[in-house]
Design an enzyme around this catalytic site. Structure first.
Site, PDB file in Angstrom:
ATOM      1  N   ARG A   1      21.870   3.573 -46.574  1.00  0.00           N
ATOM      2  CA  ARG A   1      21.742   3.148 -46.939  1.00  0.00           C
ATOM      3  C   ARG A   1      20.452   3.945 -48.554  1.00  0.00           C
ATOM      4  O   ARG A   1      20.893   5.000 -48.447  1.00  0.00           O
ATOM      5  CB  ARG A   1      19.997   3.625 -45.931  1.00  0.00           C
ATOM      6  CG  ARG A   1      18.599   3.273 -46.937  1.00  0.00           C
ATOM      7  CD  ARG A   1      17.410   3.349 -45.646  1.00  0.00           C
ATOM      8  NE  ARG A   1      16.007   4.081 -46.238  1.00  0.00           N
ATOM      9  CZ  ARG A   1      15.528   4.692 -46.095  1.00  0.00           C
ATOM     10  NH1 ARG A   1      15.578   5.647 -46.043  1.00  0.00           N
ATOM     11  NH2 ARG A   1      14.354   4.104 -46.933  1.00  0.00           N
TER      12      ARG A   1
ATOM     13  N   HIS B   1      11.080   2.409 -53.663  1.00  0.00           N
ATOM     14  CA  HIS B   1      12.058   3.736 -53.047  1.00  0.00           C
ATOM     15  C   HIS B   1      11.485   5.102 -54.096  1.00  0.00           C
ATOM     16  O   HIS B   1      11.664   5.028 -55.045  1.00  0.00           O
ATOM     17  CB  HIS B   1      13.070   3.843 -53.048  1.00  0.00           C
ATOM     18  CG  HIS B   1      13.412   5.392 -51.861  1.00  0.00           C
ATOM     19  ND1 HIS B   1      14.345   5.111 -50.668  1.00  0.00           N
ATOM     20  CD2 HIS B   1      13.036   6.647 -52.279  1.00  0.00           C
ATOM     21  CE1 HIS B   1      13.783   6.967 -50.613  1.00  0.00           C
ATOM     22  NE2 HIS B   1      13.417   7.885 -50.806  1.00  0.00           N
TER      23      HIS B   1
ATOM     24  N   GLU C   1       8.801   4.669 -47.643  1.00  0.00           N
ATOM     25  CA  GLU C   1       6.726   5.638 -47.316  1.00  0.00           C
ATOM     26  C   GLU C   1       5.804   5.420 -48.467  1.00  0.00           C
ATOM     27  O   GLU C   1       5.395   5.808 -49.142  1.00  0.00           O
ATOM     28  CB  GLU C   1       7.633   6.795 -47.635  1.00  0.00           C
ATOM     29  CG  GLU C   1       8.522   6.872 -46.815  1.00  0.00           C
ATOM     30  CD  GLU C   1       8.650   8.689 -46.580  1.00  0.00           C
ATOM     31  OE1 GLU C   1       8.495   9.292 -47.549  1.00  0.00           O
ATOM     32  OE2 GLU C   1       9.312   9.304 -45.498  1.00  0.00           O
TER      33      GLU C   1
ATOM     34  N   ASN D   1      10.611   7.151 -40.729  1.00  0.00           N
ATOM     35  CA  ASN D   1      10.756   7.796 -41.556  1.00  0.00           C
ATOM     36  C   ASN D   1      10.739   9.330 -40.848  1.00  0.00           C
ATOM     37  O   ASN D   1       9.356   9.640 -41.288  1.00  0.00           O
ATOM     38  CB  ASN D   1      10.960   8.321 -43.134  1.00  0.00           C
ATOM     39  CG  ASN D   1      11.470   7.305 -43.939  1.00  0.00           C
ATOM     40  OD1 ASN D   1      12.339   6.290 -43.358  1.00  0.00           O
ATOM     41  ND2 ASN D   1      11.549   7.503 -44.918  1.00  0.00           N
TER      42      ASN D   1
ATOM     43  N   TYR E   1      10.523  13.733 -39.641  1.00  0.00           N
ATOM     44  CA  TYR E   1      10.969  15.095 -40.074  1.00  0.00           C
ATOM     45  C   TYR E   1      10.664  15.812 -39.133  1.00  0.00           C
ATOM     46  O   TYR E   1      10.963  16.869 -38.706  1.00  0.00           O
ATOM     47  CB  TYR E   1      10.867  15.775 -41.295  1.00  0.00           C
ATOM     48  CG  TYR E   1      12.156  14.481 -41.765  1.00  0.00           C
ATOM     49  CD1 TYR E   1      11.302  13.236 -43.498  1.00  0.00           C
ATOM     50  CD2 TYR E   1      13.275  15.214 -42.994  1.00  0.00           C
ATOM     51  CE1 TYR E   1      12.648  12.435 -43.814  1.00  0.00           C
ATOM     52  CE2 TYR E   1      14.029  14.117 -43.438  1.00  0.00           C
ATOM     53  CZ  TYR E   1      13.912  12.840 -44.413  1.00  0.00           C
ATOM     54  OH  TYR E   1      14.484  12.074 -44.853  1.00  0.00           O
TER      55      TYR E   1
ATOM     56  N   GLU F   1      15.301   7.746 -41.924  1.00  0.00           N
ATOM     57  CA  GLU F   1      15.188   9.061 -42.918  1.00  0.00           C
ATOM     58  C   GLU F   1      15.309  10.081 -41.211  1.00  0.00           C
ATOM     59  O   GLU F   1      13.891  10.190 -40.487  1.00  0.00           O
ATOM     60  CB  GLU F   1      14.533   9.028 -43.781  1.00  0.00           C
ATOM     61  CG  GLU F   1      15.260   8.498 -45.011  1.00  0.00           C
ATOM     62  CD  GLU F   1      13.977   8.776 -45.930  1.00  0.00           C
ATOM     63  OE1 GLU F   1      13.592  10.204 -46.266  1.00  0.00           O
ATOM     64  OE2 GLU F   1      14.065   8.378 -46.863  1.00  0.00           O
TER      65      GLU F   1
HETATM   66  C1  FCB Z   1      11.236  11.053 -47.875  1.00  0.00           C
HETATM   67  C2  FCB Z   1      11.502   9.990 -48.724  1.00  0.00           C
HETATM   68  C3  FCB Z   1      13.177  10.910 -49.658  1.00  0.00           C
HETATM   69  C4  FCB Z   1      13.334  12.627 -49.652  1.00  0.00           C
HETATM   70  C5  FCB Z   1      12.994  12.944 -47.816  1.00  0.00           C
HETATM   71  C6  FCB Z   1      13.656  14.310 -47.926  1.00  0.00           C
HETATM   72  O1  FCB Z   1       9.464  11.433 -48.072  1.00  0.00           O
HETATM   73  O2  FCB Z   1      11.733   8.998 -48.526  1.00  0.00           O
HETATM   74  O3  FCB Z   1      12.983   9.954 -50.673  1.00  0.00           O
HETATM   75  O4  FCB Z   1      12.544  13.105 -50.495  1.00  0.00           O
HETATM   76  O5  FCB Z   1      11.468  12.640 -47.997  1.00  0.00           O
END
Ligand code: FCB
Length: 477
Positions: A77, A122, A168, A308, A310, A381
């Site tokens: 990606r 992006h 995002e 995405n 985290y 992500e």
């Molecule tokens: C996300 C972004 C990516 C990167 C990661 C850590 O929010 O999409 O570009 O910075 O975080």
């Protein structure tokens, strides 16, 4: 966790973005992007750096694809730099050198058996769109984004089968127009040393134009290219799992509201044609409206959702409490907190707002599945950031056990969601190589490969080795 716990045709890849890795910011007739201009303003980036050179991927793309190939991923990606393809946005010629760069990149990926998964925007956009008409605040951008998308579909669509319009956009408009910490540095609520602008509706106008720009690109793709080219198109959202601060109806409602403000804000219009009820109830007339032709164009204007993910946060209700400063404060009267009674929601990572909370992965995927009737999803992500501003040794960076543990636990959680019926079709680690981490510059490292920015040497971390073993089915326990 074992690869065999995922569907056989599942995409496993790594992710990057143009501004964060390409460098070569003026090479090959590229125009200036908003991030080129912004990162050069003193004080904006923590370590005073910028993406002028970054990972020099523009010149080293073959080597980087070889790295992916050696890990054994079947997908990659990346994003196309709009200002490389159209240096002046809508106002100049198409840059053949830019087209040629992405042609070479795509061809080499395919030669190595790696499927391109391409993001059109992006965060970085041609600066001229900002200077001439205020970019996302002006509805003109809908047509101009469509113009750019059309070029990409035409030039690359025979070979690219996965398209994401935006990465995002929720973050892009919140940080660009609410807190003002990303370009174009406009703030609609007091934040840091940034004073509130005249108009606190800007984040909503910007998002509205992003939503309609997405629909414009999808409309073009579906009418002119999709049947012939046989690909699919979606949008990629930043997602947080919001855990109610307490198990009470008020806090459960706060958590639901936080999710609606974060994800539903863009996905509800794109899938159902209107803003989420949770938002309209609070914001009412502040939200722009969609005409009936907008609604028609919007409804079901995607083939997949890019997630995405985290981290998780606690959601605390602020509607009637002291933390309520106005309808724009922290996700519409919800406060997202990393700690409860001094205890973090999970171990800290190098990023102060990201915690290790693997169960959130399963929960957010099931949430998206339920809210959007199991539209296909890609986990676009997921990754672990290590803060290296305190002079870690290279050895400490290379033996990244915490990252391995993170990836393993999040993949396990993802496979639980799939077992419960979620239609997830791929997973991408952020990121292939250490890169320019926006406001944190180069101090924050997310790569499976370490990059020495003085020599541009790439060295595999333990996590690269781990991902490789996972992909060949030899995961250690
Ligand atoms: C996300 C972004 C990516 C990167 C990661 C850590 O929010 O999409 O570009 O910075 O975080």
């Amino acid at each position: 966790i074992d690869r065999s716990q995922f569907p056989p045709d599942f995409l496993f890849g790594t992710a990057t973005s143009s501004y964060q890795i390409e460098g070569a910011y003026l090479d090959g007739n590229k125009g200036l992007s908003n991030w080129d201009v912004f990162s050069h303003i003193s004080g904006k980036i923590e370590d005073g750096s910028n993406g002028d050179i970054a990972d020099d991927h523009y010149h080293r793309y073959k080597n980087d694809i070889d790295l992916m190939h050696s890990i054994g991923v079947n997908s990659y990606r990346f994003s196309i730099s709009w200002s490389r393809v159209l240096p002046r946005g809508r106002f100049g010629e198409i840059n053949s050198e830019g087209i040629s760069f992405y042609n070479k990149l795509i061809d080499y990926l395919l030669l190595k058996g790696i499927q391109p998964f391409v993001t059109l925007c992006h965060y970085d956009i041609p600066q001229e769109l900002e200077d001439r008409y205020g970019a996302w605040l002006n509805s003109q951008i809908q047509e101009d984004f469509g113009y750019f998308a059309n070029i990409c579909f035409k030039e690359f669509g025979e070979r690219v089968k996965y398209w994401g319009t935006f990465n995002e956009p929720n973050v892009m408009v919140n940080k660009g127009y609410r807190s003002g910490i990303y370009p174009p540095s406009r703030c609609s609520e007091p934040y840091g040393n940034c004073l509130a602008g005249d108009s606190n509706i800007e984040p909503f106008i910007a998002a509205h134009n992003v939503i309609l720009s997405h629909a414009t690109a999808v409309d073009i793709y579906r009418k002119k290219y999709q049947n012939k080219q046989g690909g699919s198109i979606g949008i990629v959202m930043s997602t947080t799992w919001f855990e109610p601060y307490a198990d009470t109806p008020i806090e459960r409602m706060a958590a639901a509201r936080a999710s609606a403000f974060e994800i539903g804000w863009l996905l509800d219009p794109i899938i159902y044609g209107s803003y989420p009820p949770e938002m309209t109830q609070i914001l009412g007339p502040i939200l722009p409206t969609f005409s009936s032709s907008d609604k028609k164009k919007l409804t079901s204007s995607l083939d997949f959702i890019g997630v995405n993910h985290y981290s998780s946060l606690y959601a605390k209700d602020c509607l009637f409490s002291e933390c309520f400063l106005g309808p724009f404060q922290s996700n519409g009267s919800v406060l997202g907190l990393g700690y409860k009674n001094g205890v973090p929601i999970g171990p800290k990572t190098g990023m102060s707002n990201l915690f290790v909370a693997p169960n959130g992965m399963e929960k957010i995927v099931l949430y998206v599945m339920e809210r959007y009737k199991n539209v296909p999803m890609f986990l676009t992500e997921n990754g672990y950031g290590q803060n290296t501003s305190c002079n870690l040794s290279t050895k400490e960076i290379l033996i990244d056990e915490a990252r391995v543990k993170f990836l393993r636990s999040y993949l396990t959680s993802l496979s639980n969601a799939i077992t419960k019926g979620a239609d997830v079709r791929g997973y991408f680690v952020w990121s292939l190589i250490d890169n320019f981490e926006w406001l944190h510059g180069y101090s924050e490292r997310f790569g499976l490969y370490h990059v020495d920015y003085k020599t541009q040497k790439r060295t595999p971390k333990l996590s690269a080795e781990w991902y490789k073993n996972f992909l060949i089915g030899k995961e250690d326990q």
